[in-house]
Design an enzyme around this catalytic site. Structure first.
Site, PDB file in Angstrom:
ATOM      1  N   SER A 117      39.666  37.642  40.871  1.00 14.20           N
ATOM      2  CA  SER A 117      39.358  36.856  42.071  1.00 14.20           C
ATOM      3  C   SER A 117      37.920  36.373  42.073  1.00 14.20           C
ATOM      4  O   SER A 117      37.562  35.543  42.898  1.00 14.20           O
ATOM      5  CB  SER A 117      39.670  37.642  43.346  1.00 14.20           C
ATOM      6  OG  SER A 117      39.520  39.004  43.179  1.00 14.20           O
ATOM      7  N   GLU A 150      46.763  30.436  43.204  1.00 10.80           N
ATOM      8  CA  GLU A 150      45.804  29.459  42.682  1.00 10.80           C
ATOM      9  C   GLU A 150      45.862  29.496  41.156  1.00 10.80           C
ATOM     10  O   GLU A 150      45.730  30.572  40.562  1.00 10.80           O
ATOM     11  CB  GLU A 150      44.379  29.802  43.153  1.00 10.80           C
ATOM     12  CG  GLU A 150      44.177  29.632  44.652  1.00 10.80           C
ATOM     13  CD  GLU A 150      42.768  30.026  45.123  1.00 10.80           C
ATOM     14  OE1 GLU A 150      42.260  29.405  46.061  1.00 10.80           O
ATOM     15  OE2 GLU A 150      42.190  30.979  44.557  1.00 10.80           O
TER      16      GLU A 150
HETATM   17  N1  LIG Z   1      43.556  43.586  46.024  1.00  7.71           N
HETATM   18  C1  LIG Z   1      43.459  42.312  46.332  1.00  7.71           C
HETATM   19  O1  LIG Z   1      43.485  41.925  47.506  1.00  7.71           O
HETATM   20  C2  LIG Z   1      43.314  41.289  45.232  1.00  7.71           C
HETATM   21  C3  LIG Z   1      43.678  39.956  45.508  1.00  7.71           C
HETATM   22  C4  LIG Z   1      43.605  39.019  44.467  1.00  7.71           C
HETATM   23  C5  LIG Z   1      43.134  39.400  43.221  1.00  7.71           C
HETATM   24  N2  LIG Z   1      42.770  40.698  42.990  1.00  7.71           N
HETATM   25  C6  LIG Z   1      42.309  41.046  41.624  1.00  7.71           C
HETATM   26  O2  LIG Z   1      43.396  41.690  40.941  1.00  7.71           O
HETATM   27  C7  LIG Z   1      42.890  42.665  40.043  1.00  7.71           C
HETATM   28  C8  LIG Z   1      43.492  44.032  40.366  1.00  7.71           C
HETATM   29  O3  LIG Z   1      43.196  44.381  41.704  1.00  7.71           O
HETATM   30  P1  LIG Z   1      43.983  45.522  42.488  1.00  7.71           P
HETATM   31  O4  LIG Z   1      43.589  45.423  43.907  1.00  7.71           O
HETATM   32  O5  LIG Z   1      45.436  45.482  42.129  1.00  7.71           O
HETATM   33  O6  LIG Z   1      43.314  46.834  41.862  1.00  7.71           O
HETATM   34  P2  LIG Z   1      43.848  48.332  41.852  1.00  7.71           P
HETATM   35  O7  LIG Z   1      42.669  49.190  41.754  1.00  7.71           O
HETATM   36  O8  LIG Z   1      44.840  48.552  42.945  1.00  7.71           O
HETATM   37  O9  LIG Z   1      44.671  48.413  40.459  1.00  7.71           O
HETATM   38  C9  LIG Z   1      44.087  48.294  39.201  1.00  7.71           C
HETATM   39  C10 LIG Z   1      44.898  49.101  38.204  1.00  7.71           C
HETATM   40  O10 LIG Z   1      44.450  48.805  36.894  1.00  7.71           O
HETATM   41  C11 LIG Z   1      44.408  49.991  36.137  1.00  7.71           C
HETATM   42  N3  LIG Z   1      43.459  49.785  35.059  1.00  7.71           N
HETATM   43  C12 LIG Z   1      42.116  49.698  35.147  1.00  7.71           C
HETATM   44  N4  LIG Z   1      41.581  49.413  33.954  1.00  7.71           N
HETATM   45  C13 LIG Z   1      42.626  49.304  33.074  1.00  7.71           C
HETATM   46  C14 LIG Z   1      42.718  48.998  31.701  1.00  7.71           C
HETATM   47  N5  LIG Z   1      41.631  48.767  30.957  1.00  7.71           N
HETATM   48  N6  LIG Z   1      43.939  48.957  31.131  1.00  7.71           N
HETATM   49  C15 LIG Z   1      45.037  49.210  31.870  1.00  7.71           C
HETATM   50  N7  LIG Z   1      45.018  49.488  33.182  1.00  7.71           N
HETATM   51  C16 LIG Z   1      43.814  49.542  33.775  1.00  7.71           C
HETATM   52  C17 LIG Z   1      44.031  51.087  37.113  1.00  7.71           C
HETATM   53  O11 LIG Z   1      44.489  52.347  36.672  1.00  7.71           O
HETATM   54  C18 LIG Z   1      44.728  50.626  38.381  1.00  7.71           C
HETATM   55  O12 LIG Z   1      46.002  51.212  38.522  1.00  7.71           O
HETATM   56  C19 LIG Z   1      41.366  42.600  40.159  1.00  7.71           C
HETATM   57  O13 LIG Z   1      40.887  41.722  39.178  1.00  7.71           O
HETATM   58  C20 LIG Z   1      41.156  42.022  41.552  1.00  7.71           C
HETATM   59  O14 LIG Z   1      39.932  41.351  41.666  1.00  7.71           O
HETATM   60  C21 LIG Z   1      42.869  41.646  43.967  1.00  7.71           C
END
Ligand SMILES: NC(=O)c1ccc[n+]([C@@H]2O[C@H](COP(=O)([O-])OP(=O)(O)OC[C@H]3O[C@@H](n4cnc5c(N)ncnc54)[C@H](O)[C@@H]3O)[C@@H](O)[C@H]2O)c1
Length: 387
Positions: A117, A150
């Site tokens: 994001s 997006e």
């Molecule tokens: N949460 C939101 O509202 C949101 C919205 C849009 C985009 N995003 C983006 O999506 C992505 C994930 O966000 P999220 O909220 O789901 O995070 P989260 O913390 O809920 O989940 C991330 C997961 O990735 C795993 N992980 C971390 N490093 C890893 C690796 N090297 N290999 C494999 N697994 C790995 C972790 O164990 C965890 O389960 C981020 O880039 C975030 O910026 C989040």
């Protein structure tokens, strides 16, 4: 495309896996942490069962969807996927290294999509030998419910990768808009003043959160006021997005974070989830009462927040972040704004918006209140958007 890989089984990854499996794809979901895979499995089962209980899904369809998701414990299992959606931790080095590793596992034709994001999609793509296969696909939380995605082509993305990714995501019933690879893309950039200007009015002691929320809901027609929404999103999350966008724009005063919000984060008053933010919550219910907002104050709140939002949308258009149509779609269909901001500018009068911003600029002498060159140009030429 048949097989979909998802990496990261957190909030976003498990949501994306659910969407893909619901659309008939086999999904390979990998997370480096076994507990995360277990949590995702449990939570997906719960979500699907709830849909069955509510009559939104047949039991056998729920079973089929769940059966199409494989919770795998090694990246090598992704060798046959046609596209990978990455939703791991928000860190350039880690995402980039993952993409580089994946290149050695998946086929030459497989697409690598990131759900980042706030990072540069082109910078993530640059880790790959063949960067043309990379793209950004930014889902919103929770992915199964939020209609907007997006699409952010990297500088290096090939035309086919852009077309095929868009087509696939649209086949899942999503609405896509295309955004330039710039901080905040469309939504997280254009929406900043909704929070920022509201916080500014509050910090200056010009209006209370209750007053601002009420005007924004009853007069502007938003479903939630900015303070309610920040409490709902969580101040830790919302503050971080603001700070990231502000830093990415080299500390542009338009995106400056607020002390009021930082204080809440430091105090652990993160909003609804911690029982207190700008409001207090009892049993998950917000404790607030209707307030009377005098007309003059209502005008101040409405004009400042709306003018800043409209200016931001116009400036995004000026800098070619997206087409006028996509900016309107992103904000109305994606995050439920009651009207497109460019159309809103037309109806409030572009000259009125410029006057409001110029008066604020005159008062504060901050770059924050500069009107977009495109807004001035439209006024000078007597034009309206979409005319
Ligand atoms: N949460 C939101 O509202 C949101 C919205 C849009 C985009 N995003 C983006 O999506 C992505 C994930 O966000 P999220 O909220 O789901 O995070 P989260 O913390 O809920 O989940 C991330 C997961 O990735 C795993 N992980 C971390 N490093 C890893 C690796 N090297 N290999 C494999 N697994 C790995 C972790 O164990 C965890 O389960 C981020 O880039 C975030 O910026 C989040």
């Amino acid at each position: 495309m048949k097989k979909v890989g998802v990496i990261g089984a957190g909030t976003m990854g498990s949501g994306i896996a659910q969407i893909a499996a619901s659309s008939g794809h086999e999904v390979l979901l990998f997370d480096m942490h076994v507990e995360a895979r277990k949590r995702a499995r449990d939570s997906l089962l719960k979500i699907l069962n709830r849909l069955v209980e509510k009559g939104r899904l047949e039991d056998r369809d729920a079973k089929a969807i769940f059966g199409r998701i494989y919770f795998v414990d090694s990246l090598d299992s992704l060798s046959e996927v046609d596209i990978v959606f990455e939703a791991i931790v928000e860190n350039l080095e880690i995402k980039g290294s993952l993409f580089k590793t994946l290149e050695g596992i998946v086929s030459k034709e497989a697409i690598l999509a990131t759900n980042t994001s706030s990072l540069s999609v082109s910078a993530i793509a640059a880790f790959c030998n063949d960067s043309s296969r990379c793209i950004g696909a930014h889902f919103f939380n929770p992915p199964p419910l939020m209609k907007l995605v997006e699409i952010i082509p990297a500088k290096q993305s090939s035309k086919d990768v852009i077309i095929n990714t868009k087509k696939l995501i649209e086949s899942w019933g999503k609405l896509t808009v295309t955004a330039k690879d710039t901080p905040g893309f469309i939504v997280n950039r254009v929406a900043r003043p909704f929070y920022g200007e509201a916080l500014r009015l509050f910090e200056e002691g010009l209006a209370s959160p209750q007053e601002i929320d009420q005007v924004i809901k009853t007069r502007a027609g938003f479903r939630m006021g900015p303070f309610e929404l920040m409490d709902y999103i969580g101040h830790d999350v919302n503050y971080k997005v603001t700070e990231t966008v502000w830093k990415a724009f080299y500390n542009d005063p338009r995106y400056k974070p607020s002390f009021a919000q930082k204080d809440l984060v430091s105090s652990g008053y993160l909003g609804r989830k911690s029982g207190r933010g700008f409001y207090l919550y009892k049993d998950g219910k917000r404790q607030s009462e209707e307030v009377d907002v005098p007309q003059e104050k209502s005008d101040l709140i409405y004009n400042r927040i709306l003018s800043m939002l409209i200016n931001e949308a116009v400036d995004a258009l000026y800098y070619d972040v997206a087409s006028a149509e996509d900016i309107e779609l992103a904000m109305t269909k994606g995050v439920n704004y009651p009207k497109g901001l460019l159309e809103w500018g037309n109806s409030m009068g572009l000259q009125t918006i410029v006057n409001t911003l110029d008066a604020l600029h005159e008062t504060y002498r901050e770059g924050r209140y500069r009107a977009s060159p495109l807004l001035r140009q439209m006024v000078k030429e007597g034009k309206q958007f979409f005319a």
